[in-house]
Design a protein around this motif. Structure first.
Motif, PDB file in Angstrom:
ATOM      1  N   SER A   1      -5.514  -1.080  -1.041  1.00 44.75           N
ATOM      2  CA  SER A   1      -5.930  -1.799   0.159  1.00 44.75           C
ATOM      3  C   SER A   1      -6.927  -2.896  -0.177  1.00 44.75           C
TER       4      SER A   1
ATOM      5  N   ASP B   1      -0.656   6.417  -5.580  1.00 43.57           N
ATOM      6  CA  ASP B   1      -1.271   7.730  -5.553  1.00 43.57           C
ATOM      7  C   ASP B   1      -2.405   7.759  -4.537  1.00 43.57           C
ATOM      8  N   VAL B   2      -2.715   8.963  -4.086  1.00 37.91           N
ATOM      9  CA  VAL B   2      -3.739   9.113  -3.057  1.00 37.91           C
ATOM     10  C   VAL B   2      -5.077   8.569  -3.537  1.00 37.91           C
ATOM     11  N   GLU B   3      -5.418   8.843  -4.785  1.00 43.26           N
ATOM     12  CA  GLU B   3      -6.710   8.375  -5.289  1.00 43.26           C
ATOM     13  C   GLU B   3      -6.747   6.874  -5.517  1.00 43.26           C
ATOM     14  N   GLU B   4      -5.593   6.195  -5.477  1.00 46.71           N
ATOM     15  CA  GLU B   4      -5.545   4.749  -5.668  1.00 46.71           C
ATOM     16  C   GLU B   4      -5.278   3.999  -4.366  1.00 46.71           C
ATOM     17  N   ALA B   5      -5.247   4.709  -3.230  1.00 51.39           N
ATOM     18  CA  ALA B   5      -4.943   4.057  -1.957  1.00 51.39           C
ATOM     19  C   ALA B   5      -6.025   3.051  -1.579  1.00 51.39           C
TER      20      ALA B   5
ATOM     21  N   THR C   1       0.811  -1.221   0.000  1.00 50.75           N
ATOM     22  CA  THR C   1       0.000   0.000   0.000  1.00 50.75           C
ATOM     23  C   THR C   1       0.840   1.264   0.000  1.00 50.75           C
ATOM     24  N   THR C   2       2.155   1.139  -0.086  1.00 54.79           N
ATOM     25  CA  THR C   2       3.036   2.300  -0.075  1.00 54.79           C
ATOM     26  C   THR C   2       3.444   2.662  -1.496  1.00 54.79           C
TER      27      THR C   2
END
Length: 231
Positions: free
Chosen positions: A130, A122-126, A118-119
């Motif tokens: 998960s 992009d923010v929209e793909e977090a 999860t590292t």
């Protein structure tokens, strides 16, 4: 991310399959009651929790790869010990002995893959990252239970109630298969990580990579632009 999800798949398969076969053995072969069977696996629960908690301390020094490799190997050795079941036990050697070894190894390697999976996204793909991780755990666990149950069924008596020796052989075969799944996870942990795509950060209002100013062309602003800035 891809290697981490590929590793968590056989880890979940071996974990759920191994614990399922190992928990049925004292109940159906050794004829322990529900309470006695639950108490027999209390060390296994304690070991899994301790392994998961202890894995966070060396994580900063070793990274996820080493923890998964060592934990999967230790867990596989514990499941191999589990697979040497006998109709008459003994309980100390068949259940209580391999429980701490198996649970410590699986607990130590089950949590670390979550960080690389999860590292770096992009923010929209977090959320998607998960979800892929959780899906790998659930699908891997379900597939592991299905495969080991099929392998165990092959050793049971074809007609009527299976004999204790058949049940013991079936559970042993399932545990041996679960150990091989953890060994596969250890091999996957040795693979090099996938190459991440580099997305250089872009400052707000900037149309190009860092170092560009305003026009996104990468060239330094000319004298006219500097003069306008001073004006």
């Amino acid at each position: 991310m891809g290697t981490a999800n590929a590793t968590i798949f056989p880890l979940a398969s071996g974990r759920f399959a191994g614990f399922s076969c190992a928990s049925r053995y004292p109940r159906r072969v050794l004829a322990h009651g529900p309470a006695a069977t639950g108490l027999a696996f209390l060390p296994c629960c304690v070991g899994f929790t301790a392994g998961a908690r202890r894995a966070g301390r060396p994580y900063g020094r070793t990274g996820a790869r080493t923890l998964v490799l060592v934990g999967a190997v230790v867990g596989a050795l514990g499941l191999l010990w589990f697979s040497r079941l006998g109709v008459d036990g003994p309980f100390l050697g068949a259940v209580l002995g391999p429980s701490p070894l198996t649970s410590l190894g699986i607990g130590a390697c089950f949590v670390p893959p979550a960080s690389p999976a999860t590292t770096g996204v992009d923010v929209e793909e977090a959320g998607m990252a998960s979800g892929v991780l959780n899906s790998a755990q659930r699908v891997g666990g379900s597939l592991g239970l299905t495969v080991t149950a099929s392998a165990a069924t092959r050793h049971t008596h074809p007609t009527g109630t299976p004999r204790l020796s058949d049940l013991t052989a079936g559970y042993g075969a399932g545990l041996f298969l679960a150990a091989r799944l953890l060994a596969a996870a250890a091999l996957l942990a040795c693979l090099p990580p996938g190459r991440d795509r580099d997305h250089p950060p872009v400052a707000p209002g900037d149309g190009g990579p860092p170092g560009r100013e305003g026009d996104g062309s990468g060239a330094s602003p000319g004298p006219l632009a500097r003069g306008r800035g001073r004006a």
